[in-house]
Design a protein around this motif. Structure first.
Motif, mmCIF file in Angstrom:
data_model
loop_
_atom_site.group_PDB
_atom_site.id
_atom_site.type_symbol
_atom_site.label_atom_id
_atom_site.label_comp_id
_atom_site.label_asym_id
_atom_site.label_seq_id
_atom_site.Cartn_x
_atom_site.Cartn_y
_atom_site.Cartn_z
ATOM 1 N N VAL B 343 40.167 74.022 12.102
ATOM 2 C CA VAL B 343 40.705 72.996 12.984
ATOM 3 C C VAL B 343 40.685 73.496 14.430
ATOM 4 O O VAL B 343 40.343 72.761 15.353
ATOM 5 N N GLY B 344 41.016 74.771 14.588
ATOM 6 C CA GLY B 344 41.041 75.344 15.931
ATOM 7 C C GLY B 344 39.706 75.182 16.631
ATOM 8 O O GLY B 344 39.645 74.796 17.796
ATOM 9 N N VAL B 347 39.227 71.542 17.653
ATOM 10 C CA VAL B 347 40.047 71.161 18.801
ATOM 11 C C VAL B 347 39.452 71.753 20.077
ATOM 12 O O VAL B 347 39.359 71.085 21.098
ATOM 13 N N LEU B 353 42.170 64.350 16.101
ATOM 14 C CA LEU B 353 42.310 63.511 14.907
ATOM 15 C C LEU B 353 43.681 62.851 14.883
ATOM 16 O O LEU B 353 44.696 63.509 15.024
ATOM 17 N N ALA B 362 51.326 63.979 11.195
ATOM 18 C CA ALA B 362 51.086 64.068 12.634
ATOM 19 C C ALA B 362 52.326 64.290 13.485
ATOM 20 O O ALA B 362 52.214 64.782 14.588
ATOM 21 N N ARG B 371 57.384 66.465 23.374
ATOM 22 C CA ARG B 371 56.895 67.622 22.616
ATOM 23 C C ARG B 371 55.874 67.209 21.563
ATOM 24 O O ARG B 371 55.014 67.993 21.177
ATOM 25 N N LEU B 375 51.870 68.458 21.507
ATOM 26 C CA LEU B 375 51.788 69.379 20.370
ATOM 27 C C LEU B 375 50.465 70.140 20.322
ATOM 28 O O LEU B 375 50.421 71.295 19.907
ATOM 29 N N ALA B 376 49.388 69.499 20.753
ATOM 30 C CA ALA B 376 48.092 70.179 20.685
ATOM 31 C C ALA B 376 47.748 70.880 21.999
ATOM 32 O O ALA B 376 46.758 71.589 22.090
ATOM 33 N N PHE B 378 50.417 72.208 24.364
ATOM 34 C CA PHE B 378 51.482 72.931 25.072
ATOM 35 C C PHE B 378 51.065 74.362 25.414
ATOM 36 O O PHE B 378 51.496 74.914 26.412
ATOM 37 N N SER B 379 50.188 74.937 24.577
ATOM 38 C CA SER B 379 49.732 76.300 24.886
ATOM 39 C C SER B 379 48.908 76.319 26.159
ATOM 40 O O SER B 379 48.991 77.250 26.948
ATOM 41 N N ARG B 429 48.480 62.126 22.192
ATOM 42 C CA ARG B 429 48.379 63.582 22.118
ATOM 43 C C ARG B 429 46.991 64.071 22.506
ATOM 44 O O ARG B 429 46.834 65.081 23.157
ATOM 45 N N TRP B 430 45.991 63.290 22.092
ATOM 46 C CA TRP B 430 44.617 63.744 22.328
ATOM 47 C C TRP B 430 44.067 63.270 23.662
ATOM 48 O O TRP B 430 42.946 63.591 24.031
#
Lengths: 368, 523
Positions: B343-344, B347, B353, B362, B371, B375-376, B378-379, B429-430
């Motif tokens: 998945v990483g 992304v 997705l 999800a 948040r 979620l995808a 924040f890093s 999110r995406w």
């Protein structure tokens, strides 16, 4: 809340959203604080969440004052007794911080007591002690971290259930500790280690300083870093975390390693307090740590929990122990009280949490 | 229509008409917040008949089953069961009066034995002890009636194949002395020859006077086993008691299609032939899920996949995303091959997705909206490992504005949002970060009509900005209305591909149901 209610509350919400400039969230918070009583403001959220535990702590102190008024009239005694309570809470407190991370991340670590015993014993073998205090500290930390890593690998990549993997480790690590120590108590000859328990830093016992430092680091790690955010995500909904691109396996591994490291620190603290280590040390610490985390508001199913709450939980337990000892009561009876407190705290929290969320959602709707 | 069919039709009518009506639903209405799931359903079931229920996804079949099974209580309308008006307080009450339901996901306890499952909740007892011998004996009798005396009653259900488990579910129904058995897509879990066996059992049951409500998307099954058909559309009965064997497929399909609720689809801009290719999937295979799937998505293009539940669509999306590991085939994004099962990697390559099950796959329901939106990402928004809450809130606010999220307060828990707004959070999110390709799995499931139109607009806007979209939906009009290009999947294979503008709902439904149109024409 149903969809209907959600849309109903949306209308006024939208009005403020368009009226307020960017940065409205801050005004939002201030406005709420100014218009409403302090216990409803966002700033008091933390205090409110842990209100129950703080209440229990206050009650315990009050009981102490009532039962031993002459002791509590002596300011020096009160100060020293407070330090005693905190020192007794220090090792288990450090371990509880690690445990809280593991539980928030959706796992459990039953092996913490055993890891402490193994780390303590390994750090006090004659061979290790020949390297001096530095060697002992290094060994204690590395053994704790190493065992935690093994737990993590078994759970992440071996796909063992955390309960089973750490249960096995609980048995095995204590066995290894007994093997290494030959079931003997290993006395520490390191002056540095032995003095640590009685040393003070700016008038505060060093062990308490370590506890506060670990607690503060833990709080920052959980609330201010991506590591903490990932922990909450993995524990809250592992599938959502995975599908958002979070490396769930690697993160789970790190959680158990963190718990192991905390055990290493805790083991050194216990060794310092006893000036020795043995295979039977830190007995049942896993249960104390789990209980403290749970009464501190950590959800056993993961995804929610606080460091502050968990440490308050530890303090409640060590205050009870202290209360019994200053009144000269047996340790058997205090275990019964501990059990009752665990049940009561969780019952209150469940009730309060449900009531609170309902109250808050209604309250927020009105506020918005 | 030939004479012979008219005759057989007449004979069939006479055959069923003299049997007593056991179940009659009149004007049943059931609403959920934002959705009118049942909007006036009529249904009449006679003893000993196989009554087929037809309808597209979202037509209200599941809700109807749940009303009959005592899970939901209707808001208005009447349910007459064996001549009396009834309202079941709970599933046990429905069970007691003789209505048994066999759900698609069989609700068996895997680690109990066949007999224990058959008698779950109503074990024969004496002095509080379960009479195991009697239970086993009766179970053996029931299994014998079902023609499966070879299944040992003490065997663990876990060790049985899917077909065997279905037999156990039916044994449970018979242990309650059911007079009506509702079967929700029973053939979906069965292999072809096992379906024959199922039909044999159904015939034996109906010969004993037991009525069966049979739900299936497969037209050939309805023709073979059904007596009468009732068609649902948008929660309403659009045709009742049609003869199952002789009604032309085209008539059935037309009763299922043509919405009363008009979805508003945004205008479809002309396809840009020069757009660069974004995604190329070649020969992707996962055994038992899908086989040899190849497809492409260009930048700014919306590609829709139509197909039934179980046709392998969701599994395909998850495999492209790396959440499942492909057994064969490659996924390339902008020319570069993705590492399988990561998945990483997906992304990082710019794929996002929005999975089928919003809540379980999800969302962090208790966490604040912002948040969940970040979620995808924040890093990426963080500074050396420290999360940047201010920026996260700012970005979430931007997304909330774009998607017209309601309520607009991003500090609220996602749990408090309606389904449509939760879906906006998942899609939103995406929109952060550099998503170039969006995989949408049933993006409007459980979403009310108003929010649907908004989501459609969002998807269109994204495509206009150059994002490639691969969309899976059970709702054919949605695929046709949104997609530039449509792929039809059936049983794990892509069987047809055409521009969205060249297909209509009936053609797609026909393809999905495997050439039933031709069969209907022959009849």
């Amino acid at each position: 809340m149903t969809a209907d209610e959600a849309t109903a509350t949306a209308v006024p919400g939208e009005a403020t959203a368009t009226a307020a400039a960017p940065g409205q969230t801050k005004q939002h918070g201030h406005g709420a604080g100014a218009n409403q009583s302090w216990w409803r403001s966002d700033a008091s959220d933390y205090a409110r969440r842990n209100l129950g535990l703080i209440g229990v702590l206050v009650a315990l102190v009050v009981i102490g004052i009532i039962t031993q008024p002459q002791l509590y009239s002596d300011a020096t005694w009160v100060k020293n007794n407070t330090f005693t309570i905190l020192q007794q809470a220090s090792a288990i407190g450090v371990v509880t911080v690690g445990m809280t991370f593991v539980i928030i991340g959706g796992g459990i670590d039953l092996s913490v007591g055993a890891i402490m015993a193994l780390a303590g014993v390994w750090a006090t073998t004659l061979a290790t002690q020949s390297y001096g205090a530095g060697g002992m500290i290094f060994t204690g930390l590395v053994v704790g971290l190493g065992v935690g890593l093994v737990n993590g690998v078994l759970i992440s990549y071996g796909r063992l259930v955390p309960f089973i993997a750490t249960l096995a480790m609980m048995v095995a690590a204590r066995g290894l500790a007994a093997e290494i120590s030959n079931k003997q108590t290993q006395v520490s000859t390191s002056q540095f280690i032995n003095d640590l328990a009685s040393a003070k830093l700016l008038g505060i016992p060093v062990l308490v300083v370590i506890l506060v430092a670990v607690g503060a680091l833990g709080w920052v790690l959980l609330n201010r870093t991506t590591f903490g955010r990932r922990t909450v995500a993995v524990g809250g909904n592992v599938e959502a975390a995975r599908l958002a691109g979070i490396n769930v396996k690697a993160h789970t591994l790190m959680l158990y390693a963190l718990s192991g490291l905390c055990c290493g620190i805790g083991a050194l603290m216990l060794t310092s307090q006893a000036t020795s280590a043995q295979a039977a040390m830190a007995n049942m610490y896993e249960l104390d740590a789990i209980a403290a985390a749970i009464i501190g508001g950590t959800l056993l199913s993961g995804g929610r929990g606080t460091i502050v709450g968990a440490l308050l939980g530890v303090l409640v337990f060590s205050t009870i122990t202290n209360l019994f000892s200053i009144n000269g009561l047996s340790t058997e009876s205090q275990n019964m009280i501990k059990g009752a407190i665990i049940v009561a705290a969780v019952l209150i929290q469940q009730f309060r949490f449900n009531a609170l969320t309902q109250f808050l959602s209604r309250n927020k709707a009105i506020r918005a | 229509m030939t004479d012979s069919t008219t005759v057989s039709r007449g004979a069939q009518m006479a055959d069923t008409d003299d049997r007593p009506v056991v179940l009659r639903l009149t004007d049943v209405v059931k609403t959920f917040p934002g959705v009118r799931a049942l909007d006036g359903v009529q249904l009449e079931v006679r003893a000993g008949e196989v009554h087929c229920l037809l309808g597209q996804n979202g037509a209200g079949k599941s809700t109807l089953i749940k009303v009959l099974a005592g899970v939901h209580r209707p808001d208005s309308g009447t349910v007459e069961w064996l001549g009396e008006e009834v309202s079941f307080a709970n599933p046990q009450a429905a069970m007691k009066t003789g209505i048994a339901t066999i759900y698609q996901e069989l609700d068996l306890v895997e680690d109990l034995s066949v007999a224990e499952n058959a008698f779950l909740g109503h074990e024969p007892r004496r002095f509080g002890f379960v009479r195991r011998a009697q239970m086993a004996r009766v179970t053996r009798e029931i299994l014998g009636r079902l023609g499966h005396a070879e299944i040992p009653p003490r065997r663990l259900v876990r060790s049985l194949p899917a077909a065997g488990k279905q037999i156990v579910s039916m044994a449970r129904a018979l242990s309650h002395e059911a007079k009506l058995i509702i079967m929700d897509e029973p053939s979906a879990v069965l292999a072809h020859d096992e379906v024959e066996n199922l039909f044999r059992i159904i015939r034996e049951l109906t010969a004993q006077g037991i009525a069966v409500i049979y739900i299936s998307h497969r037209m050939e099954e309805i023709r073979e086993i059904g007596d009468r058909v009732t068609v649902l559309k948008d929660g309403r009965t659009t045709a009742a008691n049609l003869p199952a064997r002789t009604t032309p497929t085209r008539e059935l399909v037309s009763r299922m299609t043509g919405r009363t609720i008009e979805y508003v689809f945004p205008d479809r801009p002309p396809a840009d032939a020069s757009a660069e290719e974004l995604l190329r999937v070649e020969g992707l295979t996962r055994h038992g899920e899908f086989a040899d799937v190849s497809l492409t998505v260009a930048a700014g293009e919306i590609v829709g996949i139509a197909g039934l539940v179980g046709s392998g669509r969701s599994e395909l999306l998850e495999t492209i995303f790396g959440a499942r590991r492909a057994e064969a085939g490659t996924v390339r994004v902008a020319g570069r091959t993705l590492r399988a099962g990561s998945v990483g990697a997906a992304v990082r390559a710019g794929i996002g997705l929005a999975p089928e099950e919003r809540k379980s796959q999800a969302l962090l329901l208790g966490e604040p909206i912002y948040r969940n939106v970040t979620l995808a990402t924040f890093s990426r928004l963080a500074r050396v490992g420290f999360t940047n809450a201010e920026r996260e809130v700012a970005e979430a606010n931007r997304i909330a504005d774009t998607l017209e999220l309601r309520p607009r307060d991003v500090h609220r828990a996602v749990r408090q949002l309606s389904g449509g707004n939760q879906q906006k959070v998942v899609v939103g999110r995406w929109l952060l970060g550099e998503t170039r390709l969006l995989l949408l799995d049933e993006p409007t499931r459980g979403v009310d009509v108003g929010a649907r139109a908004e989501l459609y607009q969002v998807i269109r806007d994204l495509a206009a900005q150059g994002v490639g979209v691969l969309l899976v939906s059970s709702e054919v009009p949605e695929v046709l209305g949104l997609a530039d290009r449509v792929l039809v999947m059936r049983e794990g294979r892509v069987i047809h591909e055409a521009p969205g503008s060249e297909l209509d709902e009936e053609t797609v439904l026909d393809l999905v149901m495997a050439g039933a149109l031709m069969e209907g024409a022959a009849a």
